[in-house]
Design a protein around this motif. Structure first.
Motif, PDB file in Angstrom:
ATOM      1  N   ASP A  10       0.848  -1.187   0.000  1.00 42.53           N
ATOM      2  CA  ASP A  10       0.000   0.000   0.000  1.00 42.53           C
ATOM      3  C   ASP A  10       0.892   1.249   0.000  1.00 42.53           C
ATOM      4  OD1 ASP A  10       0.914   0.374   2.598  1.00 42.53           O
ATOM      5  OD2 ASP A  10      -0.988  -0.138   3.562  1.00 42.53           O
ATOM      6  N   ASP A  11       0.291   2.427   0.195  1.00 44.16           N
ATOM      7  CA  ASP A  11       1.090   3.652   0.091  1.00 44.16           C
ATOM      8  C   ASP A  11       2.019   3.860   1.281  1.00 44.16           C
ATOM      9  OD1 ASP A  11      -0.795   4.291   1.952  1.00 44.16           O
ATOM     10  OD2 ASP A  11      -1.553   6.076   0.939  1.00 44.16           O
ATOM     11  N   ARG A  12       2.010   2.947   2.251  1.00 44.14           N
ATOM     12  CA  ARG A  12       2.971   3.014   3.366  1.00 44.14           C
ATOM     13  C   ARG A  12       3.925   1.817   3.339  1.00 44.14           C
ATOM     14  NH1 ARG A  12       1.924   6.896   6.846  1.00 44.14           N
ATOM     15  NH2 ARG A  12       3.049   5.931   8.562  1.00 44.14           N
ATOM     16  N   ALA A  31       7.525  -4.252   2.473  1.00 41.45           N
ATOM     17  CA  ALA A  31       8.408  -4.690   1.385  1.00 41.45           C
ATOM     18  C   ALA A  31       8.938  -3.458   0.671  1.00 41.45           C
ATOM     19  CB  ALA A  31       7.681  -5.611   0.416  1.00 41.45           C
ATOM     20  N   THR A  32      10.147  -3.592   0.099  1.00 41.77           N
ATOM     21  CA  THR A  32      10.821  -2.424  -0.456  1.00 41.77           C
ATOM     22  C   THR A  32      11.738  -2.782  -1.625  1.00 41.77           C
ATOM     23  OG1 THR A  32      11.997  -0.430   0.257  1.00 41.77           O
ATOM     24  CG2 THR A  32      12.895  -2.511   1.025  1.00 41.77           C
ATOM     25  N   GLY A  33      12.166  -1.747  -2.349  1.00 44.23           N
ATOM     26  CA  GLY A  33      13.131  -1.946  -3.438  1.00 44.23           C
ATOM     27  C   GLY A  33      12.488  -2.502  -4.690  1.00 44.23           C
ATOM     28  N   ILE A  34      13.325  -3.095  -5.553  1.00 44.46           N
ATOM     29  CA  ILE A  34      12.755  -3.529  -6.828  1.00 44.46           C
ATOM     30  C   ILE A  34      11.789  -4.699  -6.659  1.00 44.46           C
ATOM     31  CG2 ILE A  34      14.568  -2.578  -8.312  1.00 44.46           C
ATOM     32  CD1 ILE A  34      15.763  -5.345  -8.441  1.00 44.46           C
ATOM     33  N   ALA A  35      11.802  -5.348  -5.511  1.00 40.66           N
ATOM     34  CA  ALA A  35      10.818  -6.406  -5.237  1.00 40.66           C
ATOM     35  C   ALA A  35       9.391  -5.870  -5.304  1.00 40.66           C
ATOM     36  CB  ALA A  35      11.072  -7.025  -3.868  1.00 40.66           C
ATOM     37  N   VAL A  36       9.219  -4.551  -5.067  1.00 37.16           N
ATOM     38  CA  VAL A  36       7.867  -3.983  -5.115  1.00 37.16           C
ATOM     39  C   VAL A  36       7.642  -3.178  -6.388  1.00 37.16           C
ATOM     40  CG1 VAL A  36       7.736  -3.921  -2.602  1.00 37.16           C
ATOM     41  CG2 VAL A  36       8.411  -1.855  -3.839  1.00 37.16           C
ATOM     42  N   GLY A  37       8.620  -3.237  -7.315  1.00 39.34           N
ATOM     43  CA  GLY A  37       8.412  -2.633  -8.628  1.00 39.34           C
ATOM     44  C   GLY A  37       8.913  -1.220  -8.789  1.00 39.34           C
ATOM     45  N   ALA A  63      14.788   3.647   2.632  1.00 44.39           N
ATOM     46  CA  ALA A  63      14.691   4.666   3.683  1.00 44.39           C
ATOM     47  C   ALA A  63      13.226   5.019   3.939  1.00 44.39           C
ATOM     48  CB  ALA A  63      15.478   5.908   3.266  1.00 44.39           C
ATOM     49  N   GLN A  64      12.465   5.198   2.866  1.00 46.16           N
ATOM     50  CA  GLN A  64      11.037   5.526   2.996  1.00 46.16           C
ATOM     51  C   GLN A  64      10.301   4.428   3.766  1.00 46.16           C
ATOM     52  OE1 GLN A  64       8.861   8.234   1.229  1.00 46.16           O
ATOM     53  NE2 GLN A  64       7.872   7.451   3.062  1.00 46.16           N
ATOM     54  N   THR A  65      10.610   3.178   3.426  1.00 45.81           N
ATOM     55  CA  THR A  65       9.941   2.042   4.075  1.00 45.81           C
ATOM     56  C   THR A  65      10.268   2.011   5.566  1.00 45.81           C
ATOM     57  OG1 THR A  65      10.151   0.845   1.975  1.00 45.81           O
ATOM     58  CG2 THR A  65       9.590  -0.462   3.922  1.00 45.81           C
ATOM     59  N   ALA A  66      11.564   2.214   5.892  1.00 50.21           N
ATOM     60  CA  ALA A  66      11.970   2.211   7.305  1.00 50.21           C
ATOM     61  C   ALA A  66      11.246   3.319   8.067  1.00 50.21           C
ATOM     62  CB  ALA A  66      13.483   2.402   7.398  1.00 50.21           C
ATOM     63  N   LEU A  67      11.174   4.504   7.475  1.00 45.74           N
ATOM     64  CA  LEU A  67      10.513   5.630   8.153  1.00 45.74           C
ATOM     65  C   LEU A  67       9.013   5.370   8.309  1.00 45.74           C
ATOM     66  CD1 LEU A  67      12.502   8.528   6.479  1.00 45.74           C
ATOM     67  CD2 LEU A  67      12.617   7.852   8.876  1.00 45.74           C
ATOM     68  N   ASN A  68       8.404   4.718   7.316  1.00 42.20           N
ATOM     69  CA  ASN A  68       6.983   4.352   7.451  1.00 42.20           C
ATOM     70  C   ASN A  68       6.791   3.382   8.613  1.00 42.20           C
ATOM     71  OD1 ASN A  68       6.254   5.896   5.261  1.00 42.20           O
ATOM     72  ND2 ASN A  68       6.144   4.202   3.819  1.00 42.20           N
ATOM     73  N   LEU A  69       7.685   2.387   8.685  1.00 46.00           N
ATOM     74  CA  LEU A  69       7.577   1.388   9.760  1.00 46.00           C
ATOM     75  C   LEU A  69       7.686   2.069  11.129  1.00 46.00           C
ATOM     76  CD1 LEU A  69       9.294  -2.091   9.896  1.00 46.00           C
ATOM     77  CD2 LEU A  69       9.468  -0.537  11.822  1.00 46.00           C
ATOM     78  N   VAL A  91       5.218   4.469  16.246  1.00 44.66           N
ATOM     79  CA  VAL A  91       5.044   5.537  17.234  1.00 44.66           C
ATOM     80  C   VAL A  91       3.743   6.320  17.047  1.00 44.66           C
ATOM     81  CG1 VAL A  91       7.534   5.782  17.564  1.00 44.66           C
ATOM     82  CG2 VAL A  91       6.380   7.269  15.935  1.00 44.66           C
ATOM     83  N   GLY A  92       3.098   6.141  15.885  1.00 42.75           N
ATOM     84  CA  GLY A  92       1.798   6.776  15.680  1.00 42.75           C
ATOM     85  C   GLY A  92       1.847   8.183  15.104  1.00 42.75           C
ATOM     86  N   ASN A  93       3.018   8.661  14.739  1.00 40.78           N
ATOM     87  CA  ASN A  93       3.086   9.938  14.014  1.00 40.78           C
ATOM     88  C   ASN A  93       4.285   9.916  13.058  1.00 40.78           C
ATOM     89  OD1 ASN A  93       4.184  10.443  16.992  1.00 40.78           O
ATOM     90  ND2 ASN A  93       5.492  11.542  15.573  1.00 40.78           N
ATOM     91  N   ARG A  94       4.309  10.866  12.128  1.00 42.40           N
ATOM     92  CA  ARG A  94       5.321  10.882  11.072  1.00 42.40           C
ATOM     93  C   ARG A  94       6.700  11.206  11.649  1.00 42.40           C
ATOM     94  NH1 ARG A  94       6.983   8.380   7.179  1.00 42.40           N
ATOM     95  NH2 ARG A  94       5.139   8.521   5.887  1.00 42.40           N
ATOM     96  N   VAL A  95       7.661  10.342  11.368  1.00 43.94           N
ATOM     97  CA  VAL A  95       9.012  10.455  11.919  1.00 43.94           C
ATOM     98  C   VAL A  95      10.012  10.759  10.804  1.00 43.94           C
ATOM     99  CG1 VAL A  95      10.866   9.041  12.917  1.00 43.94           C
ATOM    100  CG2 VAL A  95       8.553   8.885  13.836  1.00 43.94           C
ATOM    101  N   HIS A  96      10.987  11.629  11.097  1.00 45.61           N
ATOM    102  CA  HIS A  96      12.099  11.887  10.187  1.00 45.61           C
ATOM    103  C   HIS A  96      13.404  11.739  10.950  1.00 45.61           C
ATOM    104  CE1 HIS A  96       8.832  14.330   8.300  1.00 45.61           C
ATOM    105  NE2 HIS A  96       9.249  13.644   7.252  1.00 45.61           N
TER     106      HIS A  96
END
Ligand SMILES: Cc1cc2nc3c(=O)[nH]c(=O)nc-3n(C[C@H](O)[C@H](O)[C@H](O)COP(=O)(O)OP(=O)(O)OC[C@H]3O[C@@H](n4cnc5c(N)ncnc54)[C@H](O)[C@@H]3O)c2cc1C
Length: 175
Positions: A120-122, A132-138, A151-157, A162-167
């Protein structure tokens, strides 16, 4: 790297078949000289292991089993328990690994990779707590895109935990 920076206890398991080992990369933004993909991989592994204390195991995943809130990842050397999992298994063995993980695979429009793991978008797969991440997801098969998507996937996880957007941002120290 991003997981470790946010104090998420992280284990990396891979069996060294990265496409980067065949690449001569001349289009990685910020690095002007062309370089061997294998060298970037080696530096990245040192960066996470030596600088961040992440454990990296050179093993092949042979089974993934779900038990309530626990995910058991088995290799020929042992079984590792986790509450969350990121699949980053690249192109070649993607479908075997997706099958092991019991996640849905869908059609892909990339020329050489006809299927991809559905997210999904997260970056969440159809299995709870499995990303899942990288070329495995297209994503486009470029090193910088795969790294950025990781990096995006790790930050989403982390954000989901924690329940809010992390950077992970830092500023230079002021005198
Ligand atoms: C010949 C060639 C030239 C290229 N040239 C360029 C270029 O010039 N510029 C550029 O940007 N990109 C280039 N690329 C593309 C780039 O290498 C890929 O886009 C990038 O490596 C994808 O990263 P990834 O992490 O998604 O997958 P990968 O780097 O392939 O990593 C997947 C990892 O998962 C592991 N794995 C899979 N299944 C299992 C399992 N069951 N157990 C344990 N480990 C498992 C694999 O061993 C591998 O280490 C090139 C690729 C090739 C093949």
């Amino acid at each position: 790297m991003f997981l470790a920076d946010k104090d998420v206890n992280t284990l990396v398991i891979g069996d060294g078949r990265s496409m980067m080992k065949s690449a001569w990369v001349g289009n990685y933004l910020g690095i002007r000289e062309s370089f061997l993909g294998a060298n970037l991989l080696e530096t990245a592994l040192k960066q996470v292991q030596e600088d961040r204390g992440v454990t990296v195991l050179n093993e092949t995943v042979t089974a993934i089993v779900y038990a309530e809130d626990e995910i058991r990842v088995t290799t020929e050397q042992g079984t590792y328990l986790s509450s969350q999992l990121i699949l980053a298994n690249g192109q070649g063995p993607v479908f075997g690994t997706a099958e092991l993980a019991g996640v849905e695979v869908i059609e892909n429009d990339e020329p050489y990779v006809k299927q991809k793991i559905k997210i999904d978008d997260r970056c969440r797969t159809t299995r709870r707590n499995v990303y899942a991440t990288g070329i495995a997801v297209g994503v486009a098969s470029q090193a910088i895109v795969a790294a950025g998507h990781g990096a995006q996937t790790a930050l989403n996880l982390i954000s989901d935990r924690v329940g809010n957007r992390v950077h992970v941002h830092q500023s230079p120290k002021k005198d």
